[in-house]
Scaffold this active site. Structure first.
Site, mmCIF file in Angstrom:
data_model
loop_
_atom_site.group_PDB
_atom_site.id
_atom_site.type_symbol
_atom_site.label_atom_id
_atom_site.label_comp_id
_atom_site.label_asym_id
_atom_site.label_seq_id
_atom_site.Cartn_x
_atom_site.Cartn_y
_atom_site.Cartn_z
ATOM 1 N N ASP A 31 55.893 32.445 22.170
ATOM 2 C CA ASP A 31 55.236 31.143 22.055
ATOM 3 C C ASP A 31 55.825 30.192 23.095
ATOM 4 O O ASP A 31 57.026 30.165 23.322
ATOM 5 C CB ASP A 31 55.421 30.574 20.644
ATOM 6 C CG ASP A 31 54.444 29.456 20.346
ATOM 7 O OD1 ASP A 31 53.540 29.659 19.508
ATOM 8 O OD2 ASP A 31 54.579 28.378 20.953
ATOM 9 N N ASN A 87 47.684 30.339 10.743
ATOM 10 C CA ASN A 87 47.073 29.035 10.491
ATOM 11 C C ASN A 87 45.563 29.181 10.610
ATOM 12 O O ASN A 87 45.075 29.832 11.536
ATOM 13 C CB ASN A 87 47.585 28.005 11.505
ATOM 14 C CG ASN A 87 49.072 27.740 11.349
ATOM 15 O OD1 ASN A 87 49.588 27.707 10.241
ATOM 16 N ND2 ASN A 87 49.759 27.562 12.467
ATOM 17 N N GLN A 94 45.622 25.026 12.642
ATOM 18 C CA GLN A 94 45.281 25.898 13.770
ATOM 19 C C GLN A 94 44.893 25.055 14.985
ATOM 20 O O GLN A 94 44.119 24.104 14.869
ATOM 21 C CB GLN A 94 44.114 26.831 13.385
ATOM 22 C CG GLN A 94 43.792 27.855 14.468
ATOM 23 C CD GLN A 94 42.753 28.879 14.022
ATOM 24 O OE1 GLN A 94 42.191 28.772 12.928
ATOM 25 N NE2 GLN A 94 42.500 29.855 14.879
ATOM 26 N N VAL A 96 44.660 26.865 18.329
ATOM 27 C CA VAL A 96 44.004 27.792 19.264
ATOM 28 C C VAL A 96 43.082 28.688 18.444
ATOM 29 O O VAL A 96 43.557 29.440 17.569
ATOM 30 C CB VAL A 96 45.022 28.640 20.057
ATOM 31 C CG1 VAL A 96 44.292 29.618 20.982
ATOM 32 C CG2 VAL A 96 45.970 27.747 20.855
ATOM 33 N N HIS A 100 45.628 34.668 15.579
ATOM 34 C CA HIS A 100 46.967 35.127 15.974
ATOM 35 C C HIS A 100 47.895 35.030 14.781
ATOM 36 O O HIS A 100 47.717 34.183 13.909
ATOM 37 C CB HIS A 100 47.521 34.313 17.153
ATOM 38 C CG HIS A 100 47.424 32.833 16.946
ATOM 39 N ND1 HIS A 100 46.247 32.144 17.109
ATOM 40 C CD2 HIS A 100 48.352 31.912 16.581
ATOM 41 C CE1 HIS A 100 46.450 30.864 16.855
ATOM 42 N NE2 HIS A 100 47.721 30.696 16.512
ATOM 43 N N ILE A 101 48.902 35.891 14.773
ATOM 44 C CA ILE A 101 49.949 35.864 13.741
ATOM 45 C C ILE A 101 51.228 35.376 14.398
ATOM 46 O O ILE A 101 51.684 35.955 15.400
ATOM 47 C CB ILE A 101 50.197 37.256 13.145
ATOM 48 C CG1 ILE A 101 48.905 37.837 12.547
ATOM 49 C CG2 ILE A 101 51.302 37.190 12.080
ATOM 50 C CD1 ILE A 101 49.060 39.281 12.050
ATOM 51 N N HIS A 102 51.791 34.307 13.842
ATOM 52 C CA HIS A 102 53.102 33.849 14.303
ATOM 53 C C HIS A 102 54.178 34.724 13.653
ATOM 54 O O HIS A 102 54.143 34.970 12.444
ATOM 55 C CB HIS A 102 53.369 32.413 13.850
ATOM 56 C CG HIS A 102 52.449 31.376 14.417
ATOM 57 N ND1 HIS A 102 52.800 30.557 15.463
ATOM 58 C CD2 HIS A 102 51.180 31.023 14.086
ATOM 59 C CE1 HIS A 102 51.798 29.728 15.735
ATOM 60 N NE2 HIS A 102 50.798 29.993 14.915
HETATM 61 P P1 5GP Z 1 48.211 27.612 16.059
HETATM 62 O O1 5GP Z 1 48.563 26.151 15.978
HETATM 63 O O2 5GP Z 1 46.801 27.779 16.546
HETATM 64 O O3 5GP Z 1 48.520 28.392 14.828
HETATM 65 O O4 5GP Z 1 49.190 28.221 17.131
HETATM 66 C C1 5GP Z 1 48.979 28.166 18.507
HETATM 67 C C2 5GP Z 1 50.299 28.466 19.163
HETATM 68 O O5 5GP Z 1 50.038 28.802 20.506
HETATM 69 C C3 5GP Z 1 51.266 27.284 19.178
HETATM 70 O O6 5GP Z 1 52.475 27.667 18.542
HETATM 71 C C4 5GP Z 1 51.452 26.982 20.653
HETATM 72 O O7 5GP Z 1 52.764 26.609 20.983
HETATM 73 C C5 5GP Z 1 51.054 28.297 21.318
HETATM 74 N N1 5GP Z 1 50.482 28.150 22.641
HETATM 75 C C6 5GP Z 1 49.520 27.269 23.020
HETATM 76 N N2 5GP Z 1 49.228 27.418 24.319
HETATM 77 C C7 5GP Z 1 50.012 28.425 24.778
HETATM 78 C C8 5GP Z 1 50.184 29.040 26.066
HETATM 79 O O8 5GP Z 1 49.539 28.690 27.050
HETATM 80 N N3 5GP Z 1 51.093 30.035 26.153
HETATM 81 C C9 5GP Z 1 51.818 30.462 25.065
HETATM 82 N N4 5GP Z 1 52.691 31.447 25.267
HETATM 83 N N5 5GP Z 1 51.698 29.898 23.844
HETATM 84 C C10 5GP Z 1 50.818 28.890 23.705
#
Ligand code: 5GP
Length: 114
Positions: A31, A87, A94, A96, A100-102
């Protein structure tokens, strides 16, 4: 497979990311804004926008993502445990819209999550 999100661009190698695992079905990256000493994202190559839109046909893929999360957690020596997070949608936090799984580990996690 591709999508219009940042993860689609990472999967297509149009923008860089630190890739820690790749196979036919998914990519695991670090991340960009880590919330724990280990913070990985397990991303299917198929651009399912969010878990609430997953279909029965995705059963095997979803299982593969979980087993991959376990595998990369082991590879990062998270022997004391870790947290997997998905998320979903605005109230789920969420940002993105490509499933995806964190994988979060390397520190003690709080509960309830924020
Ligand atoms: P969400 O909030 O959708 O569950 O998680 C999206 C995650 O993607 C966030 O933890 C954010 O830091 C990560 N993220 C967003 N843009 C990028 C990117 O360009 N590269 C990487 N490696 N992670 C990203």
């Amino acid at each position: 497979m591709s999508s219009d999100t940042v993860f689609g661009r990472i999967i297509r190698k149009e923008i860089p990311a630190t890739i820690v695992h790749e196979d036919e079905h998914c990519l695991v990256i670090q991340d960009i804004n880590p919330q724990a000493p280990v913070h990985l994202l397990v991303i299917p190559k198929e651009p399912i926008p969010r878990i609430s839109e997953a279909q029965p046909e995705h059963q095997a893929l979803l299982g593969h993502l979980l087993l991959t999360a376990k595998q990369v957690a082991q590879a990062h020596n998270l022997t004391q445990g870790y947290r997997l997070v998905i998320n979903d949608g605005p109230q789920g936090g969420q940002t993105v819209y490509h499933l995806h799984i964190h994988v979060l580990g390397g520190r003690e996690m709080g509960w309830p999550p924020g």
